[in-house]
Design a protein around this motif. Structure first.
Motif, PDB file in Angstrom:
ATOM      1  N   ALA A 182      -9.020  -3.717  -6.390  1.00  0.00           N
ATOM      2  CA  ALA A 182      -7.963  -3.927  -5.727  1.00  0.00           C
ATOM      3  C   ALA A 182      -5.831  -3.377  -5.840  1.00  0.00           C
ATOM      4  O   ALA A 182      -5.770  -3.077  -4.751  1.00  0.00           O
ATOM      5  N   LEU A 183      -5.684  -3.198  -6.838  1.00  0.00           N
ATOM      6  CA  LEU A 183      -4.900  -2.244  -7.525  1.00  0.00           C
ATOM      7  C   LEU A 183      -4.789  -0.941  -6.597  1.00  0.00           C
ATOM      8  O   LEU A 183      -3.687  -0.754  -6.105  1.00  0.00           O
ATOM      9  N   LEU A 184      -5.379  -0.285  -7.294  1.00  0.00           N
ATOM     10  CA  LEU A 184      -5.531   1.048  -6.794  1.00  0.00           C
ATOM     11  C   LEU A 184      -5.420   1.186  -5.182  1.00  0.00           C
ATOM     12  O   LEU A 184      -5.279   1.946  -4.557  1.00  0.00           O
ATOM     13  N   ALA A 185      -6.418   0.375  -4.551  1.00  0.00           N
ATOM     14  CA  ALA A 185      -6.402   0.334  -3.210  1.00  0.00           C
ATOM     15  C   ALA A 185      -5.317  -0.093  -2.309  1.00  0.00           C
ATOM     16  O   ALA A 185      -5.369  -0.520  -1.579  1.00  0.00           O
ATOM     17  N   LYS A 186      -4.537  -0.365  -2.764  1.00  0.00           N
ATOM     18  CA  LYS A 186      -3.279  -1.496  -2.863  1.00  0.00           C
ATOM     19  C   LYS A 186      -4.158  -2.879  -1.454  1.00  0.00           C
ATOM     20  O   LYS A 186      -3.301  -3.503  -0.413  1.00  0.00           O
ATOM     21  N   GLU A 187      -4.542  -3.487  -2.306  1.00  0.00           N
ATOM     22  CA  GLU A 187      -5.480  -4.777  -1.891  1.00  0.00           C
ATOM     23  C   GLU A 187      -4.894  -6.153  -2.306  1.00  0.00           C
ATOM     24  O   GLU A 187      -4.535  -5.455  -3.475  1.00  0.00           O
ATOM     25  N   PRO A 188      -4.172  -6.939  -2.074  1.00  0.00           N
ATOM     26  CA  PRO A 188      -4.827  -8.059  -2.658  1.00  0.00           C
ATOM     27  C   PRO A 188      -5.759  -8.425  -4.076  1.00  0.00           C
ATOM     28  O   PRO A 188      -7.466  -8.226  -3.603  1.00  0.00           O
ATOM     29  N   PRO A 189      -5.039  -8.757  -5.153  1.00  0.00           N
ATOM     30  CA  PRO A 189      -6.163  -8.553  -6.401  1.00  0.00           C
ATOM     31  C   PRO A 189      -6.841  -9.988  -6.105  1.00  0.00           C
ATOM     32  O   PRO A 189      -6.033 -11.064  -5.891  1.00  0.00           O
ATOM     33  N   PRO A 190      -7.823 -10.360  -6.655  1.00  0.00           N
ATOM     34  CA  PRO A 190      -8.509 -11.289  -7.054  1.00  0.00           C
ATOM     35  C   PRO A 190      -7.913 -12.208  -8.035  1.00  0.00           C
ATOM     36  O   PRO A 190      -7.342 -11.377  -8.918  1.00  0.00           O
TER      37      PRO A 190
END
Length: 113
Positions: free
Chosen positions: A75-83
């Motif tokens: 998520a951090l690498l993909a620029k997504e909200p982290p779980p």
């Protein structure tokens, strides 16, 4: 092998950190998308393999924690909200520690460059 693939992602993060550093440390969430998203997709593809290998070789305990840490890193690498919750108290990931180790900075939770 799985270990080699995971290390390639860690090395990729370390290289991305050296290319983009602006301060004394590297945070996964601050890496540019053109560098981090391909690494995220590679790591995302390895999560299922980690689960299969873990199940075949280890006791069930610890698997969910490991998967949560991997998904947080993706998520951090993909620029997504982290779980939630983040796997480490400081919000870093196992890849921060791997990059630090590769770069010879084992004493910190983030890759010091």
């Amino acid at each position: 092998s799985l270990v080699i693939a995971l290390m390639q992602v860690a090395v990729g993060v370390g290289l991305a950190c050296t290319r983009t550093r602006r301060s004394g440390h590297c945070e996964l969430a601050s890496l540019p998308a053109d560098l981090s998203v391909p690494l995220a997709e590679t790591l995302r593809g390895l999560v299922g393999e980690v689960q299969a290998v873990w199940t075949a070789r280890n006791k069930q305990g610890g698997l969910e924690d490991t998967l949560m840490r991997l998904r947080h890193t993706v998520a951090l690498l993909a620029k997504e909200p982290p779980p939630t919750p983040p796997p480490f108290k400081d919000g870093s990931s196992w890849l921060d520690d791997a990059a630090s180790f590769i770069l010879g900075r084992r004493d910190t939770g983030q890759a010091e460059l």
